[in-house]
Enzyme design. Structure first.
Site, PDB file in Angstrom:
ATOM      1  CG  LEU A  40      -4.805  -7.304  -5.980  1.00 18.90           C
ATOM      2  CD1 LEU A  40      -4.772  -8.780  -5.597  1.00 18.90           C
ATOM      3  CD2 LEU A  40      -6.005  -6.630  -5.362  1.00 18.90           C
ATOM      4  CG  ASP A  41      -3.154  -2.321  -1.496  1.00 24.87           C
ATOM      5  OD1 ASP A  41      -2.897  -3.074  -0.547  1.00 24.87           O
ATOM      6  OD2 ASP A  41      -4.276  -1.838  -1.689  1.00 24.87           O
ATOM      7  CB  ALA A  42       2.206  -4.497  -0.466  1.00 25.53           C
ATOM      8  CB  SER A  44      -5.026  -5.937  -1.457  1.00 23.29           C
ATOM      9  OG  SER A  44      -5.469  -4.701  -0.936  1.00 23.29           O
TER      10      SER A  44
END
Length: 196
Positions: A40-42, A44
């Site tokens: 999960l990107d930062a 999200s």
């Protein structure tokens, strides 16, 4: 074999090594030897699974396994049915076309925790919550899909992977829990059918 479910907080990067300005997984998960199965990107939030089993890690993360991942996205604007249908059919993102998925509008989720920092409110621009169920999960895919449809994502929360969801697990941001190895969370019969 270990399988851990984490509710990844906003701003946390999906790595255990320290970062100069952001929290890392090491701030929340104290179990040694586990690695994220997918990312999960930062910016999200939400459900992230970690395991010490390489084969299980691949089964969770590989798109060909068709393991459904469900997201709640707060988007800028008010997508109509035509825009949602376009997202469902698949979106050409330039480097690939997304697979068909399930999309629907939802009300503002009561069960969701406040984000820190909060989304900037602009009175002149409405926002809408949508739920997407995809089986791919390429880099920043949901954000890229909604932007391509003309509705940029302001907040993105992964609420479920297979039949595991953060609310059934009772996870607040930063909480993690062990998932029993015999749990039916990844069976096709157990996958969420909430998007009928």
């Amino acid at each position: 074999m270990r399988l851990i479910a984490l509710n990844k907080p906003f701003g946390t990067i999906c790595q255990f090594s320290p970062h100069e300005t952001r929290a890392s997984l090491a701030d929340w998960v104290k179990t040694p030897g586990v690695y994220p199965a997918g990312r999960l990107d930062a910016d999200s939030e939400g459900l992230l699974l970690l395991t010490d089993d390489g084969a299980l890690q691949a089964r969770i993360a590989e798109p060909r396994r068709k393991l459904v991942k469900r997201y709640w996205a707060q988007v800028e604007g008010e997508p109509d049915r035509a825009a949602l249908d376009a997202l469902e059919r698949g979106v050409d993102l330039g480097d690939f076309v997304t697979q068909p998925c399930r999309v629907k509008r939802i009300g503002e989720p009561d069960a969701l925790w406040p984000r820190d920092p909060p989304i900037r409110h602009r009175a002149s621009i409405p926002t809408t919550w949508i739920e997407l169920a995809i089986s791919e999960g390429k880099n920043r895919q949901v954000r890229r899909m909604t932007a391509a449809a003309g509705f940029p994502t302001l907040r993105l929360v992964r609420v479920a992977i297979g039949a595991l969801d953060i609310f059934t697990l009772g996870l607040q941001p930063g909480d993690c829990v062990n998932v029993p190895p015999d749990s039916p969370w990844q069976s096709r019969e157990a996958m969420p059918r909430a998007l009928k």
